[in-house]
Each structure stands twice: as structure tokens, then as C-alpha cells.
Design a protein around this motif. Sequence first.
Motif, PDB file in Angstrom:
ATOM      1  N   MET A 410      24.024  43.655  44.322  1.00 38.21           N
ATOM      2  CA  MET A 410      24.855  42.653  44.988  1.00 38.21           C
ATOM      3  C   MET A 410      26.048  42.274  44.114  1.00 38.21           C
ATOM      4  N   ALA A 411      25.796  42.113  42.815  1.00 38.53           N
ATOM      5  CA  ALA A 411      26.905  41.787  41.908  1.00 38.53           C
ATOM      6  C   ALA A 411      27.922  42.928  41.857  1.00 38.53           C
ATOM      7  N   GLN A 412      27.398  44.156  41.839  1.00 39.60           N
ATOM      8  CA  GLN A 412      28.310  45.296  41.826  1.00 39.60           C
ATOM      9  C   GLN A 412      29.112  45.369  43.124  1.00 39.60           C
ATOM     10  N   ALA A 413      28.430  45.078  44.257  1.00 38.93           N
ATOM     11  CA  ALA A 413      29.141  45.092  45.538  1.00 38.93           C
ATOM     12  C   ALA A 413      30.225  44.029  45.570  1.00 38.93           C
ATOM     13  N   GLU A 414      29.917  42.831  45.047  1.00 35.16           N
ATOM     14  CA  GLU A 414      30.908  41.758  44.999  1.00 35.16           C
ATOM     15  C   GLU A 414      32.076  42.150  44.097  1.00 35.16           C
ATOM     16  N   THR A 415      31.745  42.796  42.973  1.00 33.26           N
ATOM     17  CA  THR A 415      32.808  43.251  42.076  1.00 33.26           C
ATOM     18  C   THR A 415      33.678  44.308  42.747  1.00 33.26           C
ATOM     19  N   VAL A 416      33.012  45.195  43.487  1.00 30.14           N
ATOM     20  CA  VAL A 416      33.766  46.238  44.194  1.00 30.14           C
ATOM     21  C   VAL A 416      34.696  45.624  45.229  1.00 30.14           C
ATOM     22  N   ARG A 417      34.198  44.622  45.948  1.00 32.75           N
ATOM     23  CA  ARG A 417      35.047  43.960  46.934  1.00 32.75           C
ATOM     24  C   ARG A 417      36.256  43.291  46.263  1.00 32.75           C
ATOM     25  N   ALA A 418      35.984  42.610  45.134  1.00 34.35           N
ATOM     26  CA  ALA A 418      37.098  41.962  44.440  1.00 34.35           C
ATOM     27  C   ALA A 418      38.109  42.988  43.940  1.00 34.35           C
ATOM     28  N   VAL A 419      37.605  44.061  43.387  1.00 29.64           N
ATOM     29  CA  VAL A 419      38.507  45.104  42.897  1.00 29.64           C
ATOM     30  C   VAL A 419      39.277  45.739  44.045  1.00 29.64           C
ATOM     31  N   ARG A 420      38.568  45.919  45.181  1.00 32.02           N
ATOM     32  CA  ARG A 420      39.234  46.515  46.333  1.00 32.02           C
ATOM     33  C   ARG A 420      40.373  45.620  46.832  1.00 32.02           C
ATOM     34  N   GLN A 421      40.121  44.308  46.856  1.00 27.83           N
ATOM     35  CA  GLN A 421      41.183  43.399  47.258  1.00 27.83           C
ATOM     36  C   GLN A 421      42.358  43.468  46.288  1.00 27.83           C
TER      37      GLN A 421
END
Length: 708
Positions: A410-421
Motif C-alpha cells: 500500500m505504501a509503495q502504491a501510494e508512492t507510485v501514485r505520488a510519483v505519477r502525479q
Amino acid sequence: MLFSAAMKCLSFIRPPFIHLPLILFVFAVLLPLSGFAQSALTLQSGVRQFSASGHMSLLHDAGGRMTADAAQSSDSWKALPGAASAGYTSDTIWLRLEVERQADAPQDWSVRFTNPLLDDVRLYRPDGAQGWSEQAAGENLGRSNWAVDARNVVFPVRMEAAGREIWLVRLQSKNAMSTGLEIWPRTAFNDFSRREYLYYGLYFGFYVLLIVLHAFFWRMTREAQSGWYLLYVSLHTLTELMTVAIPQQLFDMPVGVSDPLLGMSICCSLAVGVYFAVQQMELPAMRPRFSKLVLASACGVAAIGIGLILAGRFAAGMILVQQLAMLLVVVFISLSLWMLIHGHKPARFFLLAFGIFYAGVVVSFLRNMAVVPTNFWTNHAVAIGALLHMTLMSLRLNLRYDELRRDKEMAQAETVRAVRQLNDSLEDQVARRTAALQQEIAQRVQLEQELRKALDVERRIKEEQQDFVAMVSHEFRTPLAIITTTAQQIAKNLDAVREKTLTRCQNLRNAAHRMAALVDEYLTADRMEDSATAFKPVSCDPRQLIEGIVNEWPQGRISMSLQPLPAQFTCDKGLLQVGLRNLLSNADRHATSGQAIHVQAEAREEGARHTLCISVRNRGELIPEDEVPRLFQKYFRGRSAQHKPGAGLGLYLVKRIAEMHAGEVWLENDAATGSVTFSLLLPDNKSDALNPAAPAPASASAMEASTA
């Protein structure tokens, strides 16, 4: 009375759902205390195993100086309600058992003691002469000297006569004096031994599997609790192995090694178990000072216990460690109950997983202290509790790892979303910058390619110029030398015979003619590459054109074989004459002396395409295979042409003329006949335009001069 008192105590325990397990536990432990009577143990036929519990009497020998006769005649015997249980004691313990064998019962028996850690065991039986026969075993004696190779002390007994016998057993041990006595028919005991080892193999196989799995698990995750659990399980497995005396039997381990090793593993298990329990309750986060105090106490007592054991005071060290363990069990259970009431979630699992194990530890401790009797349940309470405890802990660690993995994902997914933005916000800038860079790079690449092409052209021109200069200097030197020499001869002999003077003049004309031909060849090659004159195909008679070129040579030098040819063929007549003259000149230079040159021409049809094929064949030295790929290159001369006249342009001109006509030229080496054949294939250019890939040719008149 003891049972009723225990039930009265249970009535005050809440919640009610724990009444039933506690009632069953009390029945299993205390029921043997009610209604016992000492009587003879009757050995019957058809029974697999007889227990001496309830049939024995016990005698304490404080100094250990009694003989069998003195013990038998003592009036201090006390009836035992079950198995022998005297706790940690330095006294010698005597057991008395009256055995009666019925007439139909077997004669051969095995007497087995359930405690495998007894130091000195002696069995006394009447010898029929008012004396006693003695059998000895135990850790002090050394297992290699035992009568039966087994985990526990086993004495083989043969009762030949039916009737009653009185047996005396003398026991000494540094460990807890707690043991049962079993009598087995010999065959039944052998079967039991095999099954017992199978059960222990499965039991310890489970622990080995846990150790292996958690070793891989810890190596993959490097998670701290996994490492502590691996150490926790390993120490517990070692303690269990030493407790049931499997290593002692397998390796004939002396008591001076086995007892200290067992004691130290128990002490280390206490320290590691306390640390692991504190971590499972998450106590350091709630009570950090209390956690440090508990851990320090456990480690300190474990160290003192190890010191006492190594100093030879095994019982003192074990009592100290076990008393602290019992105190910590009470503390941990009480603390986890308090934490559960206040909503601390880890306390719920702690009570389940550790409560089962602590219950087994308490029962084992009470058995060692002679508070509860020795039976199957008290002997195996720790093993059963530990097995359930380890299973639950393994499941707990796996669930915890899955939870941590999900949190990490979940933390990695949140990080991926932030990086994607963040990437989305930068994409426009990057795209614009990338486009500008790509355009700049494309321009630079184009410029670099143009520069490379220019360098390649310059390098090729330079190489051709060097080849040209070398060729000109070589080819012009010979006729110039002839002219110079002949002129000198004429000047020296002005009065020479007329015929000789004419011959020398002819040599001058031939040398000048050769120089003119060389100059024309060079000019023709340059004009073919540089002239802007258009390719001019015209309709001509191919037979007349070929015969005209052949007639320029002396009669008999060239033979012709002309197949039926079309009356009209469209080509650049002048270029074709130049190409054919060069092929004939090349064949004339390399043909064997006295051998004619053969010219063959034929018309071919390849579908709708009409072509003319002209072949020039001469006998002579074959062209080497390594020279064939370079044969049509400008200024190339093979090894066989190094000492013959020529500029290395003839075959090059032939290939250029073939390309201008959209045709081709090739070489055939015939080793069987020793001949070399050059073939020129030209298509009918009646409606063909100039090949746009080829440079514009020179005029035919200029090329004809190359054959002059």
C-alpha cells in the motif's frame, strides 16, 4: 478432599467458558491421588504393558548408605499413590514393588523407567540364596554399559517360576526425582520402542521443519522477530532433545556433558523466551522501564543459573531458573489480562499462544517439585503445550509478515501514485524540452552524416589520386624510356642503315601511340564520371557492330560465334564499342601465345525482356579467387598484370558501361578447360530512360579514343 478443594477454587474463576478445560485438567492431574491402595502387581498373559503406579512404596535414604537388606527391613516405607515423585533431592530413593507372575504369563520381561535422565538406577531381585541379584544402569554408568540400548533405563528380567517376588529399586539423580516404572513383555516392548522412535521422529521432524522454514524466512526478510523466533525454536528443540535423551543415546554422551548442556539450554531458553514474550505483547512501547527490568532479571538469573550448573550445583541452578520462570508466568498472564481489559489487541493472542505453553510449563514444574503426581499428562505437558505454542506462533508470524507485506505494498502504491502525479506535472516540460533536444540532435546527426560523407569522398578521392599518380608514373615510364633510348641510338648512329633507322622510328611511334592510349583511357574514365552528356541509346545492327570491332584486330587473332541476332538493338553504340574493345584488349594481353580469342554473341528473352549477351573467352592463367571481388574496381591490377601494360581502367569502364545500360558483367573461371570468360549482358533500351542512379556518361566519341 483435595479434589473438592480444587473444584471450590475453580468456582471463583471467571469467565465461565474456561471451567470445562480446567475441570478436565484437574481430573487428569489429581484423580490418581484419590483412592489408592498398595497391592502386588500381577503379571498376566495377553496384557501389553503393566504400570507399577499404585503398587509401590517409597523410602528416603538420606546418606545413601543403605544396602538392599537394610532397605527391605526398614519400617519407614510409605505407600505411593502413583509414580515416584520426590522433586530435586540429594537423597537416595528406594522403591519396593511386589510382583506376581501367573503361570500362563511370559517369562521374559522388560522393566522400563519413564525418566530418561536418572543418574544411578539399580534393580535388586532375590537370587534364591537369601541374597540379591543386582542390575545397574543410569547416566553415571555410561550408556555403552547398559544392558539394553534405549533412551530410558531398561532392565531385562527373566521370571522362570510363577509366584511372587519383591523387587527393590535404588535411585539417584541430580535432575528432578520423578519417574514411573513400567513392566512390558519383551516382544511388546520391542514393538513399543519402534513406535516410540517413530513418534519422536515425527515430533522433532515438525520442529526441524519449523527451523528450516523460518531460517529461509528470516534470510529472505531479515525481520528481527523472525530471527528471534528462529533462535527461540532452536533452543527449545535442543532442550526437548536433551530432555528425552535422544542425543545422549545416539552419541553415547557422558553425563558430564549432557547435564551441563541441558541446563545451559534451559537457562538460555528462559532469557530468549522472556525477550520474545515481551516483544509479542509489545510491552516496550507501553512500559519501557518495566520491560528492561524484566529482561535484565531474566538474563541475570539465566547467567547465575549457568554459573551454578558449571560449578556442579545442577539442582540449585535449575530450581532458581524454574522459580523465576514460574514467577514470570504469573506476571505475564496477569499483565496480559490487564492489557486485554484495556483493549490492547496483542494481549488476546498472547493469552492464547503463550497461555497454552505456560500451562504445560507450570504442570512440569509442579511435577518436578513433587506437587502433582507423575503420569502421561504431566510427563508430556510441556511437549504438548510447546507443540501448540510453536504452531500458533508460526501462524502468527506468517500473518504478521503478510500484514507487513500488504502495508508495504500500500505504501509503495501510494508512492507510485505520488510519483505519477509528479511525473504528469513534469511531462509537458519534459516533452517540450525533449522535442527541442530531438530537433537539435537530428540537425547534429544530419550534419555529422554530411561531414562523414564528405570525409569519405575526400578520402576516396585522395586514394584515387595516389593510385593515379602511382599508375601514371609506372605506365608512362616504360614508353618514355623507349623514346629516350631510341632517340639516343638515332643520335649516335646518324649514318646507320635505313632499315634500322626505320625500325627505330617505328619504336618511337609505338611508344607515342601507347602514351596517347594511356592518356585517352584516363580522360575517358574521368569523363564517364564527370561529364553531363546524356546517355543516347540508338537503334543499331548488333551483328554489324560486333564484326566491325573484331575486324580491327589481325586476321586469325579473334574467332567469332554469332547466334541469330535481332536486326535492330537499341543501345548507346559508342559506349558498347568502347566496352567491347576493352574486353578484347584485356583478353589479348592475358591470352596464351598462339591461342585465338573467342567471341560469342546471342539474343536472350527473359519474359518480356529482350537482352543481348556478348562473351569474350581466352585461354590463359585463371584469375585467383581472392582477386575476383576487386576485379572491376578502378585502378585495380591483379598479380598477373603487374608486368604487362595497362592502367587498371579497362574492366572498370566495362562495368560502368553495363550499369549505364542497366545490364551486368561477370567473370567465369573454367579450370577444366583453363579458360577465362567475361560476359556482358545488355537489355534492349528501346523505351528505357537513363538510369537515375548512374552518373551521366561521356560522349561515345570521347570513349572511342580509349581503344585507339
